[in-house]
Design a protein around this motif. Structure first.
Motif, PDB file in Angstrom:
ATOM      1  N   GLY A 254      -8.626  26.247 -28.148  1.00  0.00           N
ATOM      2  CA  GLY A 254      -9.236  25.414 -29.171  1.00  0.00           C
ATOM      3  C   GLY A 254     -10.631  24.947 -28.788  1.00  0.00           C
ATOM      4  O   GLY A 254     -11.055  25.054 -27.636  1.00  0.00           O
ATOM      5  N   HIS A 255     -11.336  24.376 -29.755  1.00  0.00           N
ATOM      6  CA  HIS A 255     -12.738  24.013 -29.547  1.00  0.00           C
ATOM      7  C   HIS A 255     -12.925  22.930 -28.494  1.00  0.00           C
ATOM      8  O   HIS A 255     -13.982  22.830 -27.881  1.00  0.00           O
ATOM      9  CB  HIS A 255     -13.358  23.558 -30.877  1.00  0.00           C
ATOM     10  N   SER A 256     -11.901  22.111 -28.267  1.00  0.00           N
ATOM     11  CA  SER A 256     -12.026  21.011 -27.307  1.00  0.00           C
ATOM     12  C   SER A 256     -11.384  21.334 -25.966  1.00  0.00           C
ATOM     13  O   SER A 256     -11.231  20.450 -25.126  1.00  0.00           O
ATOM     14  CB  SER A 256     -11.403  19.744 -27.894  1.00  0.00           C
ATOM     15  N   GLU A 257     -11.017  22.592 -25.766  1.00  0.00           N
ATOM     16  CA  GLU A 257     -10.325  22.988 -24.541  1.00  0.00           C
ATOM     17  C   GLU A 257     -11.210  23.913 -23.705  1.00  0.00           C
ATOM     18  O   GLU A 257     -11.870  24.810 -24.234  1.00  0.00           O
ATOM     19  CB  GLU A 257      -9.008  23.688 -24.886  1.00  0.00           C
ATOM     20  N   SER A 258     -11.210  23.684 -22.412  1.00  0.00           N
ATOM     21  CA  SER A 258     -12.010  24.500 -21.493  1.00  0.00           C
ATOM     22  C   SER A 258     -11.199  24.783 -20.242  1.00  0.00           C
ATOM     23  O   SER A 258     -10.475  23.915 -19.754  1.00  0.00           O
ATOM     24  CB  SER A 258     -13.308  23.764 -21.125  1.00  0.00           C
ATOM     25  N   THR A 272     -14.704  29.836 -26.514  1.00  0.00           N
ATOM     26  CA  THR A 272     -13.309  29.452 -26.235  1.00  0.00           C
ATOM     27  C   THR A 272     -12.357  30.649 -26.331  1.00  0.00           C
ATOM     28  O   THR A 272     -11.220  30.531 -26.778  1.00  0.00           O
ATOM     29  CB  THR A 272     -12.830  28.310 -27.157  1.00  0.00           C
ATOM     30  N   THR A 273     -12.839  31.795 -25.874  1.00  0.00           N
ATOM     31  CA  THR A 273     -12.051  33.032 -25.837  1.00  0.00           C
ATOM     32  C   THR A 273     -12.102  33.593 -24.425  1.00  0.00           C
ATOM     33  O   THR A 273     -13.176  33.665 -23.820  1.00  0.00           O
ATOM     34  CB  THR A 273     -12.599  34.062 -26.833  1.00  0.00           C
ATOM     35  N   TYR A 274     -10.945  33.995 -23.905  1.00  0.00           N
ATOM     36  CA  TYR A 274     -10.844  34.364 -22.499  1.00  0.00           C
ATOM     37  C   TYR A 274     -10.153  35.715 -22.314  1.00  0.00           C
ATOM     38  O   TYR A 274      -9.262  36.087 -23.089  1.00  0.00           O
ATOM     39  CB  TYR A 274     -10.045  33.311 -21.722  1.00  0.00           C
TER      40      TYR A 274
END
Length: 288
Positions: A254-258, A272-274
Motif C-alpha cells: 500500500g501507499h503508506s507501507e515501505s 510500492t511494488t517489489y
C-alpha cells in the motif's frame, strides 16, 4: 477529576482499562496494533455490538466476549477497517496489466492472491485488469481473495454494489463488467458472472499458523494491511508471503507501507511494488 464532554455523554461506560483489554484481545486475535488515538474509534465500532446484545457497558461486553466464542468473530469484524474502492492506487493495476502481458506465453495460469479483499472492489479490479490484458472474459488466471472479516467476504462474493461505488469507472468498463439492476435492484450494479468466476474468496487470518492456500503465486496484493501490525509481525508476515511468490513474482504494498528495512526479502522495482531479493528466491512456492 473533570471528565471530558465526550466521556460524559457516552451511551455506555467505557474506561481506560476496557480499552487496554480490547487492545490486548485484538492484538492476540488478529495482530492489529491499536494506538491510543483509536480509543474513540473503538468505542463507536463496538458500541453497535453492545446495542445489538443489549449489554449495559463495556466491562460486561468483555466478559461476554470471553464466555461466547461466537462473539469473537463479530468483535474482529467490528474492529477491522474496510476502506476500499475500485482501482484504488491505480498505478498498481497498470503494473499488473504490464506484468500479465509480458507473461502471456507462460504455460501455467497466472495466480494472484489479494490478501485483504474487503468488500471485493480490489479483487474485482484485479479481475477486470487481467480480463482486459488478455482480451477475453475467461483469461487463464486464478485469483484468491482473502480477508479476516466474514461479513465483508459475504458482501464481496455477491458482487453487488450501489451505483455510486462504480461511478468513477470508465463507461466502457461499466458496460462490459457490470449489470445494472432493475425494479427492486434499481440503483445497484452486479459484477458479471464471468468475472466473479475468476475470484475465489477465502476467510484467512494472516496470523494463523497455517493458511488454506498453496503457492506459488505470480502476484501478491497486500495493500494497507501491514500498517496495522507492529514491526516484528510485519517482518514475519512478509517473510511468509515471499516464500509463496515465484522468483520473478510481484509483491504489491500500500501507499503508506515501505520495506526498505527488509532488503534481505524484497527489492523495490516500482511505486510500492517489489520483487524478491536474491536471498529470498530460494524456497518460493512452498506451502505455508
Amino acid at each position: 477529576m473533570i471528565r471530558s464532554r465526550v466521556e460524559s455523554t457516552r451511551e455506555f461506560n467505557y474506561r481506560d482499562v476496557d480499552f487496554e483489554r480490547i487492545k490486548a484481545i485484538i492484538y492476540c486475535k488478529a495482530g492489529i496494533h491499536l494506538g491510543d488515538s483509536k480509543k474513540q474509534l473503538v468505542y463507536s465500532r463496538l458500541a453497535r455490538r453492545l446495542r445489538a446484545l443489549h449489554l449495559p457497558d463495556f466491562a460486561t461486553y468483555l466478559t461476554y466476549l470471553e464466555q461466547e466464542p461466537a462473539e469473537q468473530e463479530e468483535f474482529v469484524n467490528a474492529l477491522t477497517t474496510n476502506l476500499t474502492a475500485f482501482f484504488r492506487e491505480s498505478h498498481h493495476f497498470t503494473i499488473l496489466a504490464d506484468y500479465a502481458k509480458q507473461h502471456q506465453s507462460r504455460a501455467h495460469r497466472l495466480r494472484v492472491w489479494c490478501a485483504a479483499s474487503s468488500t471485493g472492489e480490489e479483487p474485482y479490479s484485479i479481475a477486470i485488469t487481467l480480463a482486459e490484458a488478455f482480451g477475453r472474459y475467461d483469461p487463464p488466471v486464478d485469483i484468491i481473495a482473502s480477508d479476516i472479516d466474514s461479513n465483508v467476504l459475504a458482501e464481496a462474493s455477491r458482487g453487488v454494489y450501489s451505483l455510486d461505488r462504480i461511478e468513477a469507472l470508465p463507461l466502457e468498463q461499466k458496460k462490459q463488467f457490470f449489470l445494472r439492476g432493475k425494479g427492486s435492484n434499481a440503483g445497484k450494479a452486479k459484477v458479471i458472472d464471468q468475472l466473479r468466476r475468476l475470484v475465489e474468496f477465502k476467510k484467512i487470518n494472516l496470523l494463523d499458523k497455517h493458511w488454506p492456500l498453496q503457492g506459488p503465486f505470480d502476484v501478491i496484493f497486500c495493500r494497507n494491511v501491514m500498517i496495522y501490525f507492529d514491526k516484528p509481525t510485519q517482518m514475519a508476515l512478509l517473510e511468509r508471503m515471499t516464500r509463496l511468490l515465484r522468483p520473478d513474482g510481484l509483491y504489491i504494498a500500500g501507499h503508506s507501507e515501505s520495506f526498505t528495512q527488509a532488503t534481505h526479502l524484497v527489492r523495490l522495482v516500482g511505486k510500492t511494488t517489489y520483487h524478491l531479493a536474491s536471498t529470498a528466491d530460494e524456497g518460493a512456492g512452498h506451502e505455508i
